[in-house]
Design a protein around this motif. Structure first.
Motif, PDB file in Angstrom:
ATOM      1  N   PHE A 210      -2.015   9.593   2.991  1.00  0.00           N
ATOM      2  CA  PHE A 210      -3.447   9.863   2.815  1.00  0.00           C
ATOM      3  C   PHE A 210      -3.975  10.475   4.111  1.00  0.00           C
ATOM      4  O   PHE A 210      -3.966   9.828   5.159  1.00  0.00           O
ATOM      5  N   SER A 230     -10.538   5.404  -9.787  1.00  0.00           N
ATOM      6  CA  SER A 230      -9.208   5.729 -10.303  1.00  0.00           C
ATOM      7  C   SER A 230      -8.164   4.916  -9.541  1.00  0.00           C
ATOM      8  O   SER A 230      -8.447   4.310  -8.494  1.00  0.00           O
ATOM      9  N   HIS A 232      -5.817   6.162  -7.860  1.00  0.00           N
ATOM     10  CA  HIS A 232      -5.666   6.819  -6.556  1.00  0.00           C
ATOM     11  C   HIS A 232      -6.740   6.350  -5.577  1.00  0.00           C
ATOM     12  O   HIS A 232      -6.441   6.040  -4.415  1.00  0.00           O
ATOM     13  N   GLU A 233      -7.982   6.289  -6.038  1.00  0.00           N
ATOM     14  CA  GLU A 233      -9.055   5.829  -5.160  1.00  0.00           C
ATOM     15  C   GLU A 233      -8.806   4.399  -4.697  1.00  0.00           C
ATOM     16  O   GLU A 233      -9.006   4.075  -3.518  1.00  0.00           O
TER      17      GLU A 233
END
Length: 291
Positions: A210, A230, A232-233
């Motif tokens: 990240f 999400s 991913h978040e």
């Protein structure tokens, strides 16, 4: 006093009745020498830096307290309207449920990150169903004091509510402490200890794939918009909190901001003492109204 700035969270109805205008940020001379002297007082052992509280907090309303004032203000206005034969009910306010999460130094709670990503948990708390009705013109006129009726109080029902909440009829955040708090935030966010800790955080995040310059860039990622987070978040947010802990980013910033606020406050000692008393007075009045 500064506007109760979370009124907007409860829709256009409350925005209509916001009576207090925003106060300009307090300013005071604070040069490079002052900052250097303050930074010299930052503890070398950051493990001694506990909590997120700051010296100026004593003179400011917490997010929950702000909404307690909003609830009390609405209550007084409803009573004022009823006494004049007008009925209107403001959207329900539950201060503990509805208060926005205080995140001055970003996301710091691992459990919240895992459940909500960067979203405020309060956003997903169930609220009363239905669309809030807008007040009819005669109600707005009575609230704002623009009614032609003879029984309109000075400043309307909003003015009556403000006088009930504060001795000077100016409820809300205290302008000097609020302004100094904004100033200390701006002063400290680019100091060498904070930027160094942010760089260490960035390297920690990069290890997981990240890539963000600093924590503000992560929480401000356009990909993390409205709605539920999400996967991913949530992964980014969870790693964010872990990296903050590993690099002492939060402790570093809190430690720096504490010494800067302690340096700023003596220049406004009388104002801050008065504001602390004002805050306590309006909270006492607020709790008498809402029980």
């Amino acid at each position: 006093m500064a506007t109760l700035h979370r009124l907007a969270a409860f829709g256009a109805v409350l925005a209509v009745v916001a009576a207090c205008s925003a106060a300009p940020a307090a300013t005071t001379g604070f040069g490079a020498a002052d900052l250097a002297a303050a930074l010299g007082k930052v503890p070398r052992d950051l493990s001694t830096v506990l909590g997120l509280d700051l010296p100026l907090d004593l003179s400011q309303l917490t997010p929950v307290e702000e909404l307690e004032v909003v609830k009390a203000r609405n209550t007084v206005m409803e009573r004022c309207l009823a006494a004049r034969g007008l009925t209107f009910t403001f959207p329900p306010v539950d201060p503990v449920r509805d208060a926005a999460k205080a995140r001055r130094h970003g996301l710091v709670d691992a459990a919240e990150a895992a459940a909500y990503g960067y979203r405020d948990p309060a956003v997903f708390t169930p609220r009363a169903a239905g669309v809030q009705e807008q007040p009819p013109p005669e109600v707005v006129a009575m609230i704002t004091g623009r009614s032609d009726r003879r029984d309109v109080p000075s400043g309307g029902c909003a003015g009556e509510a403000d006088r009930a909440l504060a001795p000077d009829a100016k409820p809300g955040q205290e302008p000097v402490s609020f302004g100094l708090s904004q100033q200390s935030y701006e002063i400290t966010r680019t100091t060498p200890p904070v930027t160094a800790a942010a760089a260490a955080w960035s390297r920690c995040m990069a290890e997981a794939g990240f890539r963000y310059r600093d924590p503000q860039a992560a929480i401000g990622d356009p990909a993390f918009g409205a709605g539920r987070a999400s996967a991913h978040e949530i992964a980014v947010a969870t790693r964010d909190v872990r990296c903050k802990e590993r690099t002492d980013w939060v402790r570093t910033w809190v430690a720096v901001e504490r010494v800067v606020q302690e340096a700023l406050m003596p220049h406004h000692a009388a104002d801050l003492a008065r504001e602390q008393q004002h805050k306590e007075s309006q909270l006492a009045a607020t709790r008498k109204i809402i029980g």
